[in-house]
Write a protein that holds these residues in place. Structure first.
Motif, short mmCIF file in Angstrom:
data_model
loop_
_atom_site.label_atom_id
_atom_site.label_comp_id
_atom_site.label_asym_id
_atom_site.label_seq_id
_atom_site.Cartn_x
_atom_site.Cartn_y
_atom_site.Cartn_z
N LEU A 363 0.86 -1.18 -0.05
CA LEU A 363 0.04 0.12 -0.06
C LEU A 363 0.78 1.17 0.12
CD1 LEU A 363 -2.73 -1.09 2.53
CD2 LEU A 363 -2.79 -1.25 0.31
N THR A 364 2.27 1.18 0.09
CA THR A 364 2.88 2.22 0.18
C THR A 364 3.86 2.40 -1.28
OG1 THR A 364 3.12 2.19 2.32
CG2 THR A 364 4.68 3.67 1.39
N PHE A 365 4.46 1.37 -1.65
CA PHE A 365 5.52 1.43 -2.73
C PHE A 365 5.13 1.01 -4.11
CE2 PHE A 365 7.94 1.14 1.30
CZ PHE A 365 8.56 2.28 1.18
N THR A 366 3.80 0.21 -4.29
CA THR A 366 3.54 -0.33 -5.67
C THR A 366 3.02 0.72 -6.40
OG1 THR A 366 1.50 -1.15 -4.57
CG2 THR A 366 3.45 -2.66 -4.78
N LYS A 367 2.81 0.60 -7.78
CA LYS A 367 2.08 1.65 -8.65
C LYS A 367 0.53 1.14 -8.41
CE LYS A 367 5.57 1.30 -12.16
NZ LYS A 367 5.82 1.05 -13.55
N LYS A 368 0.09 0.28 -8.16
CA LYS A 368 -1.56 0.39 -7.87
C LYS A 368 -1.81 0.31 -6.45
CE LYS A 368 -1.93 -2.70 -12.07
NZ LYS A 368 -2.33 -3.98 -12.70
N ARG A 369 -1.19 0.91 -5.91
CA ARG A 369 -1.33 1.14 -4.20
C ARG A 369 -2.97 1.69 -3.88
NH1 ARG A 369 2.67 4.24 -5.29
NH2 ARG A 369 2.35 6.79 -5.10
N GLY A 370 -3.26 2.60 -4.86
CA GLY A 370 -4.70 3.17 -4.70
C GLY A 370 -5.69 1.92 -5.05
N PHE A 371 -5.48 1.08 -6.00
CA PHE A 371 -6.50 0.11 -6.31
C PHE A 371 -6.48 -1.00 -5.21
CE2 PHE A 371 -6.97 -3.94 -8.42
CZ PHE A 371 -8.21 -3.72 -8.98
N TYR A 372 -5.34 -1.25 -4.81
CA TYR A 372 -5.32 -2.41 -3.74
C TYR A 372 -5.74 -1.78 -2.42
CZ TYR A 372 -1.81 -4.73 -6.74
OH TYR A 372 -1.29 -5.05 -8.03
#
Length: 404
Positions: A363-372
């Motif tokens: 939830l902090t470093f991935t590109k799709k953190r908003g989706f997750y």
């Protein structure tokens, strides 16, 4: 009323809403690597540090020890200003106390003042004892840094110097410092026998540093060497001082304090024969002469005599030498279920934190953190269930019309 009811419902939801885990399968190699790597670190900590290094699966006990020592050897003392002729000395003369315990002292250098008798004599010259007339010498004054009780007289110490007269053991000791070379330089060849018995009461385990396989003939010939003979209980004093990083002849001039350390750390899950002492040596006093006031180690003692006429005399000896301290320490460990369960439980607690670390990364470093993040937490409401029922009912009616 409506606001109060809404506030009450909000409090009840806050206090009694139930949170349950939701499984969310995320096709992310990066998050999966973080998850498995964190698990691996915790397992390595459990196996490598907790089990192998700390042996946290064991119950432990501290050593209970007793030590006796015996020094052997003899020497011829060199002549000095006070002892012009060579003198023979053995253990009764240079080892104090004669019955060795955990601490003993070996004389290596000395200042000897012979044939002292209680009488009147001039003080050693120093600023507080110099005088020109009797009035400068207070009768009965006891100078704790002096050598006796003043008589009130100012007398000649030499042809040019006068000092206050005292009642003391005369002649007074002239302490000009130790000899530049150790008088008992042969002390480096003295040998020391250490007999050490240890017990671990909790495990009812007993051991001696003189092993069962050692016999009397071996003790007569062996000398400790950390490489070739590490279990011989007989030590050469020069070797002890050398292993402590010191030079014996240098240390023998002013003396010092040296520790003989015996480590009885044992793993009793192995064979008991593997529980053996480990010897090490270390100088305990500070020997840096550039910053230490009054370095070394010395003390005074006297030998008393009485003539046939009843006159008492003594020989005063200021002894310099090496004080040896035998220090025994160690712990023993043996498998026990209680510490094993405690440490296993703490490790499982660490493993339960792995998903938290992985979620934080996801939830902090991935590109799709908003989706997750959107799918990570779902808040359910009663209205959602009603909407879902209406949708199901509409779909059912649509199906019925299609059939007709």
């Amino acid at each position: 009323m409506g606001a109060a009811k809404s506030s009450c419902q909000g409090f009840l939801h806050y206090a009694f809403d139930y949170e349950t885990a939701k499984t969310l399968v995320v096709p992310s190699i990066a998050a999966g690597v973080v998850f498995r790597f964190t698990q691996l670190l915790i397992l390595l900590y459990l196996v490598g540090y907790v089990c192998i290094v700390q042996k946290a699966y064991q119950d432990t006990d501290s050593v209970v020890s007793t030590v006796t020592t015996k020094v052997k050897g003899y020497a011829v003392i060199k002549g000095s200003a006070n002892t012009s002729s060579p003198q023979f000395r053995d253990v009764a003369d240079y080892v104090i106390p004669p019955q060795g315990d955990k601490s003993f002292f070996v004389v290596t250098n000395m200042i000897v003042t012979t044939n002292q008798k209680v009488s009147h004599c001039p003080e050693i010259p120093k600023p507080s004892t110099l005088c020109n007339q009797d009035s400068q010498c207070t009768t009965g004054l006891e100078d704790l840094r002096g050598n006796g009780v003043r008589t009130g007289r100012c007398v000649n110490y030499s042809d040019t110097v006068q000092t206050c007269q005292v009642l003391s053991w005369c002649p007074l000791e002239e302490d000009t410092g130790p000899n530049k070379e150790a008088l008992i330089d042969a002390a480096e060849n003295f040998t020391l026998l250490i007999k050490n018995s240890v017990t671990y009461p909790k495990f009812n385990f007993h051991r001696r540093n003189i092993m069962p396989h050692i016999n009397s003939s071996y003790l007569k010939t062996c000398v400790f060497n950390s490489s070739t003979d590490p279990h011989c209980p007989i030590f050469r004093l020069k070797q002890i001082v050398s292993d402590a990083g010191e030079e014996f002849q240098v240390m023998a001039v002013e003396g010092g304090v040296l520790g003989i350390l015996i480590d009885w750390t044992c793993d009793l899950d192995l064979w008991a024969s593997q529980c053996l002492p480990k010897y090490s040596f270390r100088r305990l006093d500070d020997n840096n002469n550039s910053r230490v006031l009054a370095p070394g180690y010395n003390f005074r003692f006297a030998k008393y005599y009485k003539s046939p006429e009843g006159t008492e005399s003594r020989t005063l000896i200021k002894a310099y030498g090496i004080r040896f301290e035998v220090i025994v320490f160690g712990t023993a460990g043996k498998f026990s279920m209680l510490p094993t369960l405690v440490n296993l439980g703490s490790t499982l607690t660490f493993l339960s934190l792995v998903p938290t670390v992985s979620d934080w990364f996801l939830l902090t470093f991935t590109k799709k953190r908003g989706f997750y993040s959107k799918h990570k937490t779902t808040h359910l409401r009663d209205e959602d269930e009603e909407d879902e029922d209406e949708n199901k009912q509409s779909m059912s009616m649509g199906t019925s019309y299609g059939t007709q």
